[in-house]
Design a protein around this motif. Structure first.
Motif, PDB file in Angstrom:
ATOM      1  N   HIS A 129      -5.384  -1.342   5.478  1.00 57.03           N
ATOM      2  CA  HIS A 129      -5.704  -1.067   6.888  1.00 57.03           C
ATOM      3  C   HIS A 129      -6.596  -2.185   7.465  1.00 57.03           C
ATOM      4  O   HIS A 129      -6.081  -3.167   7.920  1.00 57.03           O
ATOM      5  CB  HIS A 129      -6.300   0.327   7.075  1.00 57.03           C
ATOM      6  N   HIS A 137      -9.130   1.780   0.943  1.00 59.64           N
ATOM      7  CA  HIS A 137      -8.898   2.004   2.381  1.00 59.64           C
ATOM      8  C   HIS A 137     -10.133   1.526   3.154  1.00 59.64           C
ATOM      9  O   HIS A 137     -11.203   2.088   2.986  1.00 59.64           O
ATOM     10  CB  HIS A 137      -8.713   3.499   2.659  1.00 59.64           C
ATOM     11  N   HIS A 162       0.847  -1.214   0.000  1.00 56.77           N
ATOM     12  CA  HIS A 162       0.000   0.000   0.000  1.00 56.77           C
ATOM     13  C   HIS A 162       0.871   1.248   0.000  1.00 56.77           C
ATOM     14  O   HIS A 162       1.486   1.595   1.002  1.00 56.77           O
ATOM     15  CB  HIS A 162      -0.919   0.019   1.221  1.00 56.77           C
ATOM     16  N   HIS A 208       1.176   5.385  -1.712  1.00 56.69           N
ATOM     17  CA  HIS A 208       0.794   6.506  -2.577  1.00 56.69           C
ATOM     18  C   HIS A 208       2.109   7.111  -3.079  1.00 56.69           C
ATOM     19  O   HIS A 208       2.597   8.117  -2.565  1.00 56.69           O
ATOM     20  CB  HIS A 208      -0.051   7.512  -1.805  1.00 56.69           C
ATOM     21  N   ASP A 239       2.492   3.184   2.784  1.00 55.87           N
ATOM     22  CA  ASP A 239       1.392   4.142   2.728  1.00 55.87           C
ATOM     23  C   ASP A 239       1.882   5.510   2.248  1.00 55.87           C
ATOM     24  O   ASP A 239       2.168   5.669   1.073  1.00 55.87           O
ATOM     25  CB  ASP A 239       0.688   4.226   4.088  1.00 55.87           C
TER      26      ASP A 239
HETATM   27 ZN    ZN Z   1      -3.459   5.033   1.952  1.00 53.48          ZN
END
Ligand code: ZN
Length: 484
Positions: free
Chosen positions: A263, A233, A65, A67, A314
């Motif tokens: 998550h 998410h 995960h 970005h 993340d």
């Molecule tokens: Zn995220």
């Protein structure tokens, strides 16, 4: 015959149960594939020989995960909670990214990952401000030569005067991203093979806040155009409205192996059960979850119940692209949690370094459906691997090779990174890039993003903050009513 590499006399931490951890071991790589693992391997051709003395060979880390685009915002969110993050990253900075900024963010973010031993990442890409942004972020991943699944996100950054959002397009065709995924799938991902270096994925509209019918539409669409991973998410602590969206998706028969839940901190027991049953992946992101008030990471709990648990970095606005750090943080937080739950002082350790290393490697491969291809040092798998030299003061001696990787090593100890058999880091340096030149380009991009972001109307930001406080109140009430 293509390239042949032979790593000689290393300690191999295979993360393959049938091989284990083997001292004085060789690894033979031919045409991007691990051909053999064992002591004193014989070879007929003349391979590129890499000395593995005092070094550990291990599978590349799998970041499920990330970005990636947020590279230019590194450290800006060091003291953020989640509401700060949403307000700043997703209202202000995301909308300030031009096409070139998005390209550089993904290229430099992926290079940063490689430098730290991450050989595969799920790029949950929610900076697609225009169709050109989508092309640019894919180009960034391709040039970095990382293995990745590019997940086209439906999220729309808000328009304001001076932002990089086309107001007309957003107003007249608010669903253009969904349509654009068809173009992207055709243009870049027609082959659709598991061993393609970059695969196509999809990132859902925020599942906890989106009507389930819309999620159903998006999942159907993503499967129709051949997306390999569908992510989003889910269920993070006090942001979870308690509508049990995973249970609802399960009831509709939509949970399959291509679903990857990021998550999932507050998933219910019955939801973890159906996630395990259908083989969906889970990505815990210890740094952001523990920092930003998203509840304790679910990875170990989920793994205990048979789920494919994995780790993600993340956001790099508040955490480094460093799976060593994620392993360490989660392992010790979990040990603390389990020690505290006992009446007496513990007489044995609850969780091992081996267990978290598995989550960070083969666990990640399972979570994205690639366990037959990557995630361990196994003959027949693609050569996505690391050579960590135990020469720095903090790594001498290395009695326990797994403990050394999990608790002591960092990215600067990684001498060599191989992806698909290609050496992308060697002698501690990235091989395919003029970093000093690229670094200056990145710094110019940072200046441009910061200049643009100053034009955001602060009254709109304040209004969004007020709105978010109200939404959180509603979520709180709903969650309490749902759990009553
Ligand atoms: Zn995220």
């Amino acid at each position: 015959m293509g390239s042949v590499h032979l790593i000689k006399n290393a300690t191999v931490v295979s993360v393959d149960k049938s091989i284990g951890t083997v001292p004085n071991c060789d690894v033979l790589i031919e045409d991007g594939v691990i051909k053999a693992v064992g002591p004193n391997l014989k070879y007929s051709s003349s391979p590129n020989i890499i000395d593995g003395t005092n070094a550990i060979v291990s599978p590349g880390f799998i970041d499920t995960h990330r970005h990636t685009w947020q590279t230019q915002l590194r450290s800006i969110g060091s003291d953020y909670v989640l509401s700060d993050y949403i307000l700043n990253l997703r209202q202000i900075y995301g909308a300030s990214y031009s096409v070139h900024d998005a390209y550089l963010g993904n290229l430099c973010g992926a290079l940063d990952s490689i430098d730290n031993g991450i050989t595969y990442l799920i790029d949950h890409c929610h900076v697609i401000n225009s169709p050109e942004h989508a092309d640019a972020v894919i180009k960034g991943l391709q040039e970095a030569k990382i293995r990745a699944t590019f997940c086209y996100a439906m999220y729309a950054n808000p328009h304001w005067e001076g932002s990089c959002i086309d107001k007309q397009r957003e107003q007249q065709t608010p669903d253009w991203r969904l349509q654009d995924t068809v173009r992207i799938a055709k243009k870049y991902f027609q082959s659709g093979k598991d061993d393609d270096l970059i695969r196509m994925g999809f990132a859902l509209s925020e599942p906890d806040l989106t009507p389930v019918d819309r999620l159903v539409q998006e999942i159907d669409h993503a499967r129709h155009i051949g997306c390999k991973v569908i992510t989003g998410h889910f269920n993070f602590g006090k942001w979870d409205p308690g509508n049990c969206i995973v249970r609802q998706l399960g009831q509709r028969g939509l949970l399959e192996r291509d679903i990857l839940l990021s998550h999932g901190n507050t998933l219910r027991d019955d939801e973890l059960e159906i996630v395990a049953k259908h083989g969906c992946g889970i990505s815990s992101t210890p740094d952001t979850e523990l920092q930003m008030g998203m509840s304790h990471p679910v990875a170990f709990k989920a793994k205990d119940r048979g789920c494919s648990a994995s780790l993600g970095v993340d956001v790099c606005c508040s955490a480094p692209a460093d799976i060593f750090a994620q392993m360490r943080l989660l392992l010790q937080a979990q040990r603390h949690l389990e020690h505290e739950a006992q009446d007496k002082a513990p007489l044995e350790m609850s969780r091992s370094c081996q267990e978290i290393l598995e989550i960070a490697t083969i666990g990640g491969a399972k979570a994205v459906g690639l366990e037959n291809l990557i995630g361990s040092i196994t003959p027949g798998k693609r050569a996505d691997l690391l050579i960590t030299r135990c020469d720095a003061p903090r790594l001498v001696p290395a009695h326990d090779p797994v403990g050394t990787l999990v608790l002591y090593a960092n990215g600067s100890d990684i001498d060599t990174v191989m992806i698909n058999g290609e050496i992308v880091k060697s002698g501690g340096k990235l091989t395919n890039v003029d970093w000093p030149k690229l670094r200056e380009e990145l710094r110019t991009s940072v200046t441009n993003i910061m200049e643009r972001s100053k034009k955001v109307p602060m009254e709109e930001v304040a209004a969004t903050r007020d709105y978010m406080v109200k939404v959180l109140d509603v979520i709180n009430q709903r969650r309490k009513a749902n759990s009553a």
